[in-house]
Scaffold this active site. Structure first.
Site, PDB file in Angstrom:
ATOM      1  N   HIS A  56       3.427  -3.294  -9.866  1.00 62.93           N
ATOM      2  CA  HIS A  56       3.276  -2.012  -8.972  1.00 62.93           C
ATOM      3  C   HIS A  56       2.381  -1.827  -8.161  1.00 62.93           C
ATOM      4  O   HIS A  56       1.411  -2.533  -8.104  1.00 62.93           O
ATOM      5  CB  HIS A  56       3.591  -0.797  -9.879  1.00 62.93           C
ATOM      6  CG  HIS A  56       2.330  -0.457 -10.733  1.00 62.93           C
ATOM      7  ND1 HIS A  56       2.011  -1.054 -11.698  1.00 62.93           N
ATOM      8  CD2 HIS A  56       1.600   0.845 -10.529  1.00 62.93           C
ATOM      9  CE1 HIS A  56       0.872  -0.356 -12.119  1.00 62.93           C
ATOM     10  NE2 HIS A  56       0.715   0.760 -11.595  1.00 62.93           N
ATOM     11  N   HIS A  58       0.002   0.309  -7.232  1.00 59.94           N
ATOM     12  CA  HIS A  58      -1.467   0.920  -7.392  1.00 59.94           C
ATOM     13  C   HIS A  58      -2.510   0.221  -7.196  1.00 59.94           C
ATOM     14  O   HIS A  58      -2.424  -0.907  -7.729  1.00 59.94           O
ATOM     15  CB  HIS A  58      -1.373   1.616  -8.830  1.00 59.94           C
ATOM     16  CG  HIS A  58      -0.423   3.041  -8.419  1.00 59.94           C
ATOM     17  ND1 HIS A  58      -0.263   3.583  -9.794  1.00 59.94           N
ATOM     18  CD2 HIS A  58       0.036   3.650  -7.622  1.00 59.94           C
ATOM     19  CE1 HIS A  58       0.443   4.815  -9.624  1.00 59.94           C
ATOM     20  NE2 HIS A  58       0.670   4.863  -8.312  1.00 59.94           N
ATOM     21  N   ASP A  60      -5.464  -0.074  -8.393  1.00 57.67           N
ATOM     22  CA  ASP A  60      -6.060  -0.464  -9.332  1.00 57.67           C
ATOM     23  C   ASP A  60      -5.224  -1.830 -10.245  1.00 57.67           C
ATOM     24  O   ASP A  60      -5.764  -2.473 -11.107  1.00 57.67           O
ATOM     25  CB  ASP A  60      -6.487   0.349 -10.631  1.00 57.67           C
ATOM     26  CG  ASP A  60      -5.145   1.009 -11.252  1.00 57.67           C
ATOM     27  OD1 ASP A  60      -4.111   1.140 -10.580  1.00 57.67           O
ATOM     28  OD2 ASP A  60      -5.523   1.450 -12.296  1.00 57.67           O
ATOM     29  N   HIS A  61      -4.133  -2.370  -9.542  1.00 58.09           N
ATOM     30  CA  HIS A  61      -3.331  -3.299  -9.910  1.00 58.09           C
ATOM     31  C   HIS A  61      -3.391  -4.382  -8.873  1.00 58.09           C
ATOM     32  O   HIS A  61      -2.753  -5.600  -9.229  1.00 58.09           O
ATOM     33  CB  HIS A  61      -2.069  -2.931 -10.473  1.00 58.09           C
ATOM     34  CG  HIS A  61      -2.020  -2.090 -11.701  1.00 58.09           C
ATOM     35  ND1 HIS A  61      -1.846  -2.533 -12.988  1.00 58.09           N
ATOM     36  CD2 HIS A  61      -2.464  -0.854 -12.029  1.00 58.09           C
ATOM     37  CE1 HIS A  61      -1.962  -1.725 -13.846  1.00 58.09           C
ATOM     38  NE2 HIS A  61      -2.534  -0.720 -13.210  1.00 58.09           N
ATOM     39  N   HIS A 114       6.629   5.520 -13.714  1.00 60.75           N
ATOM     40  CA  HIS A 114       5.145   5.748 -13.415  1.00 60.75           C
ATOM     41  C   HIS A 114       5.293   5.644 -11.968  1.00 60.75           C
ATOM     42  O   HIS A 114       4.434   6.536 -11.041  1.00 60.75           O
ATOM     43  CB  HIS A 114       4.439   4.704 -13.956  1.00 60.75           C
ATOM     44  CG  HIS A 114       2.816   4.618 -13.487  1.00 60.75           C
ATOM     45  ND1 HIS A 114       2.019   5.614 -13.824  1.00 60.75           N
ATOM     46  CD2 HIS A 114       2.464   3.578 -12.653  1.00 60.75           C
ATOM     47  CE1 HIS A 114       0.902   5.350 -13.289  1.00 60.75           C
ATOM     48  NE2 HIS A 114       1.104   4.090 -12.763  1.00 60.75           N
ATOM     49  N   ASP A 133       1.625  -0.313 -16.467  1.00 64.64           N
ATOM     50  CA  ASP A 133       1.792   1.166 -16.759  1.00 64.64           C
ATOM     51  C   ASP A 133       3.095   1.958 -17.029  1.00 64.64           C
ATOM     52  O   ASP A 133       3.153   3.023 -16.929  1.00 64.64           O
ATOM     53  CB  ASP A 133       0.951   1.784 -15.236  1.00 64.64           C
ATOM     54  CG  ASP A 133      -0.424   1.431 -15.263  1.00 64.64           C
ATOM     55  OD1 ASP A 133      -0.728   0.646 -16.035  1.00 64.64           O
ATOM     56  OD2 ASP A 133      -0.793   1.860 -14.362  1.00 64.64           O
ATOM     57  N   HIS A 171      -4.183  -0.825 -19.410  1.00 67.33           N
ATOM     58  CA  HIS A 171      -5.412  -0.026 -19.519  1.00 67.33           C
ATOM     59  C   HIS A 171      -5.779   0.101 -20.802  1.00 67.33           C
ATOM     60  O   HIS A 171      -4.990  -0.040 -21.675  1.00 67.33           O
ATOM     61  CB  HIS A 171      -5.287   1.207 -18.950  1.00 67.33           C
ATOM     62  CG  HIS A 171      -4.808   1.420 -17.200  1.00 67.33           C
ATOM     63  ND1 HIS A 171      -6.021   1.488 -16.594  1.00 67.33           N
ATOM     64  CD2 HIS A 171      -3.741   1.345 -16.816  1.00 67.33           C
ATOM     65  CE1 HIS A 171      -5.535   1.601 -15.392  1.00 67.33           C
ATOM     66  NE2 HIS A 171      -4.125   1.372 -15.209  1.00 67.33           N
TER      67      HIS A 171
END
Length: 255
Positions: A56, A58, A60-61, A114, A133, A171
């Site tokens: 996805h 985001h 942080d990915h 999410h 996530d 995470h």
């Protein structure tokens, strides 16, 4: 033999994964929070990165993709529906698609909730599911874009996989998730035992992921909305599981 799996911590609490086929030398990285730990691990093992799979959009990915591609000539795979928010894709996929990696089939599942367009990569022969996530260890992602109904449907897709599937989530949230889980499922002995194991791992700064799907089904409250004990604890006996899930998710958001 299953494909070789390496779990790498990144940023403050993210995980990224390397999947390697020794026969062909093919190596995939699933999500790229940052490039440095991935490059270090590739160098240590003498592997060449050939593919990047993105779950996805985001940051942080995907935040390390550009830096990783400066060094590695890798094919990037992501959701066609999310291509406007992802790095440039070489392969666009959607729910129900499959592709080949290391002599094995990789299945794509839409697991929106999410985010809209969140996908999971499932490698059934080796027994891995990269869920990021969506389904997480003792939890699920916060509903930033999707609805509770969408997330419940997504989790049901994942819960239907082989119970031995290894769930590779995104995470290190498990200890915090555990503190919440026991509040909605206080009489679950399997959960209590898992919490003890989690606390022992974290006291030694050890990872709690990946996890096995059978353990998630037995202890993760977000998969257990149809369980009579949880429904009774929430005063929701007989309610539709999707409604119970929505209540559990709302309580977690306030926890």
């Amino acid at each position: 033999m299953p494909l070789e799996l390496v779990t790498l911590p990144a940023l403050s609490d993210n995980y990224t994964y390397l999947l390697h086929d020794s026969a062909s030398g093919a190596t995939a990285c699933i999500d790229v929070p940052e490039a440095e730990p991935i490059l270090d691990e590739l160098a240590k093992r003498g592997w060449t990165l050939t593919e990047i799979w993105l779950t996805h959009h985001h940051h942080d990915h995907i935040g390390g993709v550009e830096d990783l591609l400066k060094t590695c000539d890798a094919k990037v795979t992501g959701a066609k529906s999310d291509r406007h928010r992802l790095p440039t894709l070489n392969r666009e996929v959607a729910d129900g698609d499959s592709f080949e990696f290391g002599g094995e089939v990789v299945d794509v599942l839409d697991v929106s909730g999410h985010t809209i367009g969140h996908i999971a990569f499932v490698v059934p022969n080796s027994g891995y599911a990269f869920t990021a996530d969506s389904l997480m260890a003792l939890g699920c992602g916060r509903l930033f874009e999707g609805t509770a109904g969408q997330m419940w449907d997504s989790l049901q897709k994942l819960a239907a996989l082989d119970p031995e599937t290894i769930i590779c989530s995104g995470h290190e949230y498990t200890q915090a998730n555990a503190r919440f889980a026991i509040t909605v499922d206080p009489d679950n002995d399997a959960l209590k035992a898992r919490i003890d194991r989690i606390n022992a791992l974290r006291s030694g700064n050890q990872p709690t992921v990946p996890s096995k799907l059978s353990e998630e089904v037995a202890t993760n409250p977000f998969l257990r909305a149809a369980d009579p004990a949880i429904q009774a604890h929430l005063d929701m006996i007989g309610a539709a599981p999707a409604e119970v899930f929505a209540e559990i998710r709302a309580r977690k958001d306030r926890f």
